[in-house]
Design a protein around this motif. Structure first.
Motif, mmCIF file in Angstrom:
data_model
loop_
_atom_site.group_PDB
_atom_site.id
_atom_site.type_symbol
_atom_site.label_atom_id
_atom_site.label_comp_id
_atom_site.label_asym_id
_atom_site.label_seq_id
_atom_site.Cartn_x
_atom_site.Cartn_y
_atom_site.Cartn_z
ATOM 1 N N ALA A 277 -23.274 -45.469 -7.532
ATOM 2 C CA ALA A 277 -22.572 -44.446 -6.759
ATOM 3 C C ALA A 277 -22.214 -44.955 -5.366
ATOM 4 O O ALA A 277 -21.327 -44.422 -4.702
ATOM 5 N N LEU A 278 -22.905 -45.996 -4.947
ATOM 6 C CA LEU A 278 -22.750 -46.513 -3.595
ATOM 7 C C LEU A 278 -21.531 -47.426 -3.495
ATOM 8 O O LEU A 278 -21.271 -48.222 -4.392
ATOM 9 N N THR A 279 -20.780 -47.289 -2.399
ATOM 10 C CA THR A 279 -19.609 -48.131 -2.198
ATOM 11 C C THR A 279 -20.004 -49.480 -1.614
ATOM 12 O O THR A 279 -19.647 -50.534 -2.137
ATOM 13 N N CYS A 280 -20.726 -49.463 -0.497
ATOM 14 C CA CYS A 280 -21.102 -50.738 0.122
ATOM 15 C C CYS A 280 -22.282 -50.571 1.058
ATOM 16 O O CYS A 280 -22.550 -49.487 1.564
ATOM 17 N N ALA A 281 -22.956 -51.691 1.287
ATOM 18 C CA ALA A 281 -23.968 -51.794 2.334
ATOM 19 C C ALA A 281 -23.304 -52.466 3.527
ATOM 20 O O ALA A 281 -22.412 -53.299 3.362
ATOM 21 N N ILE A 282 -23.725 -52.094 4.737
ATOM 22 C CA ILE A 282 -23.068 -52.651 5.923
ATOM 23 C C ILE A 282 -24.084 -53.282 6.893
ATOM 24 O O ILE A 282 -24.307 -52.774 7.992
ATOM 25 N N PRO A 283 -24.676 -54.410 6.497
ATOM 26 C CA PRO A 283 -25.570 -55.110 7.418
ATOM 27 C C PRO A 283 -24.791 -55.703 8.581
ATOM 28 O O PRO A 283 -23.599 -56.003 8.462
ATOM 29 N N GLY A 284 -25.475 -55.908 9.677
ATOM 30 C CA GLY A 284 -24.857 -56.558 10.825
ATOM 31 C C GLY A 284 -25.039 -58.066 10.750
ATOM 32 O O GLY A 284 -25.885 -58.576 10.017
ATOM 33 N N ALA A 285 -24.203 -58.780 11.521
ATOM 34 C CA ALA A 285 -24.324 -60.229 11.614
ATOM 35 C C ALA A 285 -23.853 -60.655 12.996
ATOM 36 O O ALA A 285 -22.700 -60.434 13.349
ATOM 37 N N LYS A 286 -24.758 -61.244 13.757
ATOM 38 C CA LYS A 286 -24.412 -61.695 15.110
ATOM 39 C C LYS A 286 -24.001 -63.162 15.142
ATOM 40 O O LYS A 286 -23.529 -63.643 16.161
ATOM 41 N N ARG A 287 -24.177 -63.866 14.022
ATOM 42 C CA ARG A 287 -23.792 -65.278 13.959
ATOM 43 C C ARG A 287 -23.460 -65.643 12.508
ATOM 44 O O ARG A 287 -23.878 -64.959 11.569
ATOM 45 N N PRO A 288 -22.702 -66.729 12.319
ATOM 46 C CA PRO A 288 -22.243 -67.083 10.970
ATOM 47 C C PRO A 288 -23.355 -67.274 9.956
ATOM 48 O O PRO A 288 -23.188 -66.923 8.781
ATOM 49 N N SER A 289 -24.489 -67.812 10.362
ATOM 50 C CA SER A 289 -25.584 -68.032 9.410
ATOM 51 C C SER A 289 -26.076 -66.712 8.817
ATOM 52 O O SER A 289 -26.438 -66.647 7.635
ATOM 53 N N GLN A 290 -26.098 -65.671 9.630
ATOM 54 C CA GLN A 290 -26.479 -64.356 9.110
ATOM 55 C C GLN A 290 -25.431 -63.842 8.137
ATOM 56 O O GLN A 290 -25.761 -63.228 7.119
ATOM 57 N N ALA A 291 -24.162 -64.078 8.439
ATOM 58 C CA ALA A 291 -23.090 -63.675 7.526
ATOM 59 C C ALA A 291 -23.253 -64.372 6.172
ATOM 60 O O ALA A 291 -23.133 -63.743 5.111
ATOM 61 N N ASP A 292 -23.535 -65.671 6.199
ATOM 62 C CA ASP A 292 -23.723 -66.416 4.951
ATOM 63 C C ASP A 292 -24.814 -65.789 4.094
ATOM 64 O O ASP A 292 -24.654 -65.604 2.883
ATOM 65 N N GLU A 293 -25.940 -65.479 4.722
ATOM 66 C CA GLU A 293 -27.062 -64.922 3.973
ATOM 67 C C GLU A 293 -26.758 -63.521 3.459
ATOM 68 O O GLU A 293 -27.004 -63.206 2.289
ATOM 69 N N ASN A 294 -26.195 -62.691 4.319
ATOM 70 C CA ASN A 294 -25.907 -61.306 3.932
ATOM 71 C C ASN A 294 -24.940 -61.219 2.759
ATOM 72 O O ASN A 294 -25.197 -60.537 1.755
ATOM 73 N N PHE A 295 -23.800 -61.885 2.898
ATOM 74 C CA PHE A 295 -22.701 -61.628 1.968
ATOM 75 C C PHE A 295 -22.858 -62.350 0.643
ATOM 76 O O PHE A 295 -22.196 -62.006 -0.335
ATOM 77 N N ALA A 296 -23.782 -63.306 0.574
ATOM 78 C CA ALA A 296 -24.096 -63.936 -0.704
ATOM 79 C C ALA A 296 -24.809 -62.965 -1.643
ATOM 80 O O ALA A 296 -24.806 -63.155 -2.860
ATOM 81 N N ALA A 297 -25.402 -61.909 -1.091
ATOM 82 C CA ALA A 297 -26.182 -60.970 -1.906
ATOM 83 C C ALA A 297 -25.344 -60.308 -2.989
ATOM 84 O O ALA A 297 -25.854 -59.967 -4.068
ATOM 85 N N ALA A 298 -24.048 -60.120 -2.723
ATOM 86 C CA ALA A 298 -23.189 -59.431 -3.689
ATOM 87 C C ALA A 298 -22.985 -60.237 -4.964
ATOM 88 O O ALA A 298 -22.597 -59.684 -5.995
ATOM 89 N N ASP A 299 -23.222 -61.529 -4.915
ATOM 90 C CA ASP A 299 -22.984 -62.383 -6.075
ATOM 91 C C ASP A 299 -24.264 -62.730 -6.833
ATOM 92 O O ASP A 299 -24.221 -63.499 -7.791
ATOM 93 N N LEU A 300 -25.386 -62.159 -6.414
ATOM 94 C CA LEU A 300 -26.660 -62.482 -7.049
ATOM 95 C C LEU A 300 -26.896 -61.619 -8.289
ATOM 96 O O LEU A 300 -26.318 -60.532 -8.423
ATOM 97 N N PRO A 301 -27.754 -62.063 -9.212
ATOM 98 C CA PRO A 301 -28.000 -61.309 -10.445
ATOM 99 C C PRO A 301 -28.618 -59.940 -10.175
ATOM 100 O O PRO A 301 -29.293 -59.724 -9.157
ATOM 101 N N ALA A 302 -28.392 -59.023 -11.099
ATOM 102 C CA ALA A 302 -28.985 -57.692 -11.002
ATOM 103 C C ALA A 302 -30.506 -57.791 -11.042
ATOM 104 O O ALA A 302 -31.074 -58.716 -11.636
ATOM 105 N N LEU A 303 -31.159 -56.844 -10.404
ATOM 106 C CA LEU A 303 -32.622 -56.790 -10.431
ATOM 107 C C LEU A 303 -33.084 -56.156 -11.735
ATOM 108 O O LEU A 303 -32.401 -55.306 -12.321
ATOM 109 N N SER A 304 -34.252 -56.531 -12.185
ATOM 110 C CA SER A 304 -34.791 -55.993 -13.438
ATOM 111 C C SER A 304 -35.280 -54.558 -13.243
ATOM 112 O O SER A 304 -35.567 -54.126 -12.124
ATOM 113 N N LYS A 305 -35.409 -53.852 -14.348
ATOM 114 C CA LYS A 305 -35.932 -52.487 -14.284
ATOM 115 C C LYS A 305 -37.350 -52.485 -13.729
ATOM 116 O O LYS A 305 -37.731 -51.578 -12.984
#
Length: 327
Positions: A277-305
């Motif tokens: 139901a959720l559209t997006c999460a909106i974490p902050g990023a003050k530097r590129p390294s944080q952006a790299d870590e944050n936005f890679a999350a969308a491509d990771l496998p689903a969590l198990s039940k």
């Protein structure tokens, strides 16, 4: 990057988008050059939705995001917020004169003729019982000042009331591993009405990164230092309303559940994305390294039940009584 529909706007926005509070202020020192580098890195990684507000650094955040859009015209959507400039912050302040002034100021900061999505910025609960406020927003849409509008809320009850207004396209609220309640009823209702949901404070002010310690220190201008008990704004905005030491202990338990190949940041964000139901999460990023870590999350496998169930068990035993019935 995953993309999901935002309300009835027709937009498909990045499932992990960019929250621009930290690059404006109230999170300690930040350099504009580094903030811009983080913004550009986000675009490179597929982010196309940026959330800001007129009070983030008194317009600083809006102006930085505007600079990004000038260089990526037509590629990104920007949402800003209005209302928190009011002093005192009262329901009566949400009138045509003030809202018009706020919008005109944001239009200038954003260097645009039309705001993509305007959100009321955590107004007092009474505002949701004043249809005339939403009538003002409807008039602004007709006038071409804003394309769409939504709300940012503190409480689930406010979110449920807000979506009774037919032209509310989005609701922004706190949703993370320490704040489960929105998923119990609101998500279902928002999905029925095709209202977008933006999950703010997705990392509980950094608590869910797993990087904070008992002796971590924060700058005087960082809300994690000056707003732990709600001294400046709703205490739920800082560490999701969870006591600092209690939160640290719960995070240690969550670390044991973190799948191989994910950081705690990515685990926390991927947990949010498990809710369709959720559209997006909106974490902050003050530097590129944080952006790299944050936005890679969308491509990771689903969590198990089992993982989802175990996260819930930690919430139930450690966090629920502190937050569940307050927000």
């Amino acid at each position: 990057m995953q993309y999901r529909e935002l309300g009835r706007t027709g937009w498909k926005v990045s499932a992990v988008s960019f929250g621009a509070w930290a690059i404006g202020g109230a999170w300690g020192q930040v350099e504009d050059s580094e903030s811009l580098a983080a913004l550009h890195r986000a675009v490179e990684l597929g982010v196309n939705f940026f959330d800001t507000a007129d009070v983030y650094g008194d317009g600083r955040s809006e102006r930085l995001v505007a600079q990004l859009r000038r260089e990526h015209k037509g590629q990104i959507h920007i949402t800003t917020k209005a209302g928190r400039r009011l002093n005192p912050h009262t329901a009566d302040g949400y009138n045509r004169k003030n809202l018009t002034a706020f919008v005109e100021r944001s239009l200038k900061n954003l260097d645009t003729d039309t705001i993509d999505l305007l959100q009321l910025h955590c107004p007092p609960t009474e505002v949701y019982y004043r249809p005339e406020v939403f009538g003002v927003l409807d008039d602004m849409v007709k006038a071409g000042k804003i394309r769409y509008y939504g709300v940012s809320v503190e409480r689930v009850e406010e979110a449920l009331k807000a979506i009774e207004f037919p032209n509310v396209q989005s609701v922004q609220l706190i949703f993370n591993m320490f704040r489960h309640r929105p998923a119990e009823l609101f998500f279902e209702q928002a999905k029925k009405r095709k209202v977008g949901i933006l999950a703010r404070v997705p990392l509980a002010s950094g608590m869910l990164t797993g990087k904070l310690k008992s002796d971590s220190t924060f700058a005087p201008d960082d809300h994690r230092q000056f707003n732990r008990h709600g001294e400046q704004f709703d205490r739920g905005e800082t560490f999701a309303g969870v006591d600092y030491e209690v939160g640290l202990k719960a995070v240690e338990k969550l670390k044991a559940l973190c799948p191989t190949g994910m950081t705690m940041v990515q685990f926390a964000l991927r947990w949010i994305l498990m809710f369709d139901a959720l559209t997006c999460a909106i974490p902050g990023a003050k530097r590129p390294s944080q952006a790299d870590e944050n936005f890679a999350a969308a491509d990771l496998p689903a969590l198990s039940k089992k993982t989802m169930s175990d996260v819930r068990a930690i919430y139930d035993s450690n966090i629920r009584e502190l937050v569940h019935h307050y927000w």
